[in-house]
Design an enzyme around this catalytic site. Structure first.
Site, PDB file in Angstrom:
ATOM      1  N   GLN A 197       0.658  -1.158  -0.065  1.00  0.00           N
ATOM      2  CA  GLN A 197       0.080  -0.066  -0.317  1.00  0.00           C
ATOM      3  C   GLN A 197       0.661   0.998   0.100  1.00  0.00           C
ATOM      4  OE1 GLN A 197      -3.514  -0.557   2.910  1.00  0.00           O
ATOM      5  NE2 GLN A 197      -1.911  -1.931   3.980  1.00  0.00           N
TER       6      GLN A 197
ATOM      7  N   HIS B 206      -1.706   1.147  -4.724  1.00  0.00           N
ATOM      8  CA  HIS B 206      -1.332   2.751  -4.081  1.00  0.00           C
ATOM      9  C   HIS B 206      -0.926   4.015  -5.211  1.00  0.00           C
ATOM     10  CE1 HIS B 206      -4.305   1.527  -0.414  1.00  0.00           C
ATOM     11  NE2 HIS B 206      -4.538   1.293  -1.335  1.00  0.00           N
TER      12      HIS B 206
ATOM     13  N   ALA C 258       8.688  -4.006  12.813  1.00  0.00           N
ATOM     14  CA  ALA C 258       8.714  -5.343  11.627  1.00  0.00           C
ATOM     15  C   ALA C 258      10.098  -5.322  11.813  1.00  0.00           C
ATOM     16  CB  ALA C 258       8.302  -4.298  10.410  1.00  0.00           C
TER      17      ALA C 258
HETATM   18  C1  BV8 Z   1     -11.354   2.162  -3.332  1.00  0.00           C
HETATM   19  C2  BV8 Z   1      -2.821   7.235  -0.925  1.00  0.00           C
HETATM   20  C3  BV8 Z   1     -13.441   1.698  -5.152  1.00  0.00           C
HETATM   21  C4  BV8 Z   1      -1.896   6.822  -1.353  1.00  0.00           C
HETATM   22  C5  BV8 Z   1      -4.405   6.387   0.027  1.00  0.00           C
HETATM   23  C6  BV8 Z   1     -14.875  -1.258   0.979  1.00  0.00           C
HETATM   24  C7  BV8 Z   1     -14.810  -1.601  -0.093  1.00  0.00           C
HETATM   25  C8  BV8 Z   1     -13.777  -0.844  -1.091  1.00  0.00           C
HETATM   26  C9  BV8 Z   1     -13.883   0.596  -0.714  1.00  0.00           C
HETATM   27  C10 BV8 Z   1     -13.929   1.007   0.444  1.00  0.00           C
HETATM   28  C11 BV8 Z   1     -15.330   0.069   1.173  1.00  0.00           C
HETATM   29  N1  BV8 Z   1     -15.283   0.691   2.701  1.00  0.00           N
HETATM   30  C12 BV8 Z   1     -14.835   2.234   2.257  1.00  0.00           C
HETATM   31  C13 BV8 Z   1     -14.309   1.791   1.618  1.00  0.00           C
HETATM   32  C14 BV8 Z   1     -13.688   3.329   0.941  1.00  0.00           C
HETATM   33  C15 BV8 Z   1     -12.059   4.075   1.125  1.00  0.00           C
HETATM   34  C16 BV8 Z   1     -11.487   3.406   2.658  1.00  0.00           C
HETATM   35  O1  BV8 Z   1     -11.141   1.758   2.181  1.00  0.00           O
HETATM   36  N2  BV8 Z   1     -11.721   4.231   2.927  1.00  0.00           N
HETATM   37  C17 BV8 Z   1     -11.684   3.612   4.846  1.00  0.00           C
HETATM   38  C18 BV8 Z   1     -10.798   5.191   5.727  1.00  0.00           C
HETATM   39  C19 BV8 Z   1     -12.470   3.195   5.469  1.00  0.00           C
HETATM   40  N3  BV8 Z   1     -11.203   3.469   0.007  1.00  0.00           N
HETATM   41  C20 BV8 Z   1     -11.086   3.317  -1.257  1.00  0.00           C
HETATM   42  O2  BV8 Z   1     -11.482   4.874  -1.424  1.00  0.00           O
HETATM   43  C21 BV8 Z   1     -10.316   2.985  -2.186  1.00  0.00           C
HETATM   44  N4  BV8 Z   1     -10.362   2.652  -2.955  1.00  0.00           N
HETATM   45  O3  BV8 Z   1     -12.300   1.724  -2.770  1.00  0.00           O
HETATM   46  O4  BV8 Z   1     -11.776   2.377  -5.078  1.00  0.00           O
HETATM   47  C22 BV8 Z   1     -12.999   0.184  -4.799  1.00  0.00           C
HETATM   48  C23 BV8 Z   1     -13.897  -1.269  -3.849  1.00  0.00           C
HETATM   49  C24 BV8 Z   1     -13.448  -2.171  -4.530  1.00  0.00           C
HETATM   50  C25 BV8 Z   1     -12.789  -2.958  -5.199  1.00  0.00           C
HETATM   51  C26 BV8 Z   1     -11.643  -2.079  -5.171  1.00  0.00           C
HETATM   52  C27 BV8 Z   1     -12.034  -0.545  -5.776  1.00  0.00           C
HETATM   53  C28 BV8 Z   1      -8.817   3.222  -2.047  1.00  0.00           C
HETATM   54  C29 BV8 Z   1      -8.232   3.724  -0.660  1.00  0.00           C
HETATM   55  C30 BV8 Z   1      -6.220   4.123  -1.238  1.00  0.00           C
HETATM   56  C31 BV8 Z   1      -6.586   5.688  -0.501  1.00  0.00           C
HETATM   57  N5  BV8 Z   1      -4.916   6.007  -0.345  1.00  0.00           N
HETATM   58  N6  BV8 Z   1      -3.000   7.392   0.526  1.00  0.00           N
HETATM   59  C32 BV8 Z   1      -0.529   7.567   0.032  1.00  0.00           C
HETATM   60  O5  BV8 Z   1      -1.143   8.683  -0.135  1.00  0.00           O
HETATM   61  O6  BV8 Z   1       0.440   7.353   0.252  1.00  0.00           O
HETATM   62  S1  BV8 Z   1      -4.867   5.816   2.452  1.00  0.00           S
HETATM   63  C33 BV8 Z   1      -3.017   5.396   3.011  1.00  0.00           C
HETATM   64  O7  BV8 Z   1      -4.181   4.013   3.681  1.00  0.00           O
HETATM   65  C34 BV8 Z   1      -1.871   4.981   2.838  1.00  0.00           C
HETATM   66  O8  BV8 Z   1      -2.145   4.213   0.926  1.00  0.00           O
HETATM   67  C35 BV8 Z   1      -1.566   3.828   3.439  1.00  0.00           C
HETATM   68  O9  BV8 Z   1      -1.019   2.884   3.175  1.00  0.00           O
HETATM   69  C36 BV8 Z   1      -2.962   3.150   4.053  1.00  0.00           C
HETATM   70  C37 BV8 Z   1      -3.043   2.068   4.867  1.00  0.00           C
HETATM   71  O10 BV8 Z   1      -2.709   2.289   6.328  1.00  0.00           O
HETATM   72  P1  BV8 Z   1      -1.790   2.253   6.777  1.00  0.00           P
HETATM   73  O11 BV8 Z   1      -0.518   1.166   6.120  1.00  0.00           O
HETATM   74  O12 BV8 Z   1      -2.067   0.242   7.265  1.00  0.00           O
HETATM   75  O13 BV8 Z   1      -1.067   2.362   7.526  1.00  0.00           O
HETATM   76  P2  BV8 Z   1      -1.577   3.056   9.233  1.00  0.00           P
HETATM   77  O14 BV8 Z   1      -0.892   4.550   9.665  1.00  0.00           O
HETATM   78  O15 BV8 Z   1      -3.073   2.982   9.222  1.00  0.00           O
HETATM   79  O16 BV8 Z   1      -1.125   1.671  10.172  1.00  0.00           O
HETATM   80  C38 BV8 Z   1      -0.004   1.373  10.391  1.00  0.00           C
HETATM   81  C39 BV8 Z   1       0.478   0.517  11.099  1.00  0.00           C
HETATM   82  O17 BV8 Z   1       1.837  -0.093  11.185  1.00  0.00           O
HETATM   83  C40 BV8 Z   1      -0.093   0.021  12.370  1.00  0.00           C
HETATM   84  O18 BV8 Z   1      -1.077  -0.692  12.618  1.00  0.00           O
HETATM   85  C41 BV8 Z   1       0.913   0.284  13.697  1.00  0.00           C
HETATM   86  O19 BV8 Z   1       0.433   0.002  14.576  1.00  0.00           O
HETATM   87  C42 BV8 Z   1       1.540  -0.400  12.596  1.00  0.00           C
HETATM   88  N7  BV8 Z   1       3.686  -0.311  12.790  1.00  0.00           N
HETATM   89  C43 BV8 Z   1       3.894   1.064  12.700  1.00  0.00           C
HETATM   90  N8  BV8 Z   1       5.014   0.690  13.027  1.00  0.00           N
HETATM   91  C44 BV8 Z   1       5.273  -0.451  12.912  1.00  0.00           C
HETATM   92  C45 BV8 Z   1       4.209  -1.064  12.798  1.00  0.00           C
HETATM   93  N9  BV8 Z   1       4.640  -1.971  12.259  1.00  0.00           N
HETATM   94  C46 BV8 Z   1       5.672  -3.561  12.811  1.00  0.00           C
HETATM   95  N10 BV8 Z   1       7.057  -2.229  12.797  1.00  0.00           N
HETATM   96  C47 BV8 Z   1       6.212  -0.979  13.325  1.00  0.00           C
HETATM   97  N11 BV8 Z   1       8.083  -0.688  13.573  1.00  0.00           N
END
Ligand code: BV8
Length: 236
Positions: free
Chosen positions: A91, A109, A220
């Protein structure tokens, strides 16, 4: 865990955290500093493209100061040494997996290192700042250049290939993702439906933790090399 013949790995921002890149939803994460609706949606880009360019220019410039960590290198080793099918879906829009040697890689993404013309849809490698003054090198349109990343409401890239890989895998590993954003957060359910063993490697339990056959929590750079060592010794 039986010896797998086909592995799909999903990574999120947590795999790059120890390289110095911020995650999104941790307490000091990116979405705590900026409203995603303003910088990671097509509507936000239409409203204020300069603000979106500033956001991604800042993150793209930061790429020069970060390097792959032990988790990135362990995943590249797994791809090299594992003798079955392997696919890494990230992602993340950083290029730390490539710089660690990963090749069988899908940026669902998008990527910092590419730009897209919203007008003619041409995409090309891009490492400089983007701005509203830029003309598209392909069609000449001014102000239509945007980061080649997938915003909320946009279709992630290469979903067909990803779903085919998920339907054929017998091991799915999710690393460093909060399991918040779909469709990526639904991949574990796709893998379970085909009977795959599913593993979460994350700093803390993700939103979808209960969906996994197995969950290991910790940084990680510790969890991923250990898991890869275990996997490769079991598959020889
Ligand atoms: C879409 C842009 C239609 C790039 C980003 C159901 C089905 C389909 C869609 C939806 C649905 N419900 C809702 C939706 C809509 C929406 C969505 O999901 N909304 C959420 C908020 C509810 N989704 C969309 O709009 C997507 N498109 O749905 O199209 C479709 C439908 C069906 C099938 C196909 C398509 C588009 C989503 C993309 C959005 N773009 N960013 C950028 O700027 O980077 S979002 C952003 O979130 C990034 O891309 C990122 O990669 C992504 C996920 O976040 P994470 O990587 O998980 O990061 P996060 O901070 O959340 O978590 C980090 C984790 O790491 C934590 O758990 C932490 O504990 C851990 N961690 C921290 N340190 C460490 C660690 N782990 C290990 N070691 C460490 N040291």
């Amino acid at each position: 865990m039986t010896v797998p013949s086909s592995i799909v790995v999903l990574t999120g921002a947590g795999v790059s955290a120890e390289s110095g890149l911020s995650t999104f939803r941790d307490k000091d994460g990116i979405w705590a500093q900026v409203d995603y609706r303003e910088v990671a949606t097509p509507q936000g880009f239409a409203r204020n493209p300069a603000k979106v360019h500033d956001f991604y220019n800042w993150r793209r410039r930061n790429m020069a100061n970060v390097h792959p960590n032990a988790a990135h290198f362990a995943l590249a080793r797994l791809e090299r040494e594992f003798r079955g099918n392997f696919l890494l879906v990230t992602q993340n829009i950083d290029e730390l997996h490539e710089r660690a040697g990963s090749q069988k890689l899908i940026h669902m993404h998008g990527e910092h290192a590419k730009a897209l013309c919203a007008s003619c849809k041409a995409r090309r490698p891009w490492r400089e700042d983007l701005s509203i003054e830029l003309a598209c090198p392909d069609c000449g349109a001014v102000g239509s250049m945007r980061p080649d990343v997938v915003w909320f409401g946009e279709m992630p890239y290469r979903m067909d290939e990803i779903y085919v890989a998920l339907s054929g895998c017998n091991l799915f590993v999710s690393i460093g993702t909060s399991g918040t954003v779909y469709p990526a957060a639904g991949f574990v359910s796709e893998a379970r439906a085909t009977g795959a063993h599913t593993v979460e490697l994350n700093l803390e339990p993700s939103n979808g933790c209960s969906l996994f056959s197995e969950a290991r929590h910790g940084p990680a750079t510790k969890m991923v090399p250990e898991f890869v060592d275990e996997l490769l010794s079991a598959t020889f």
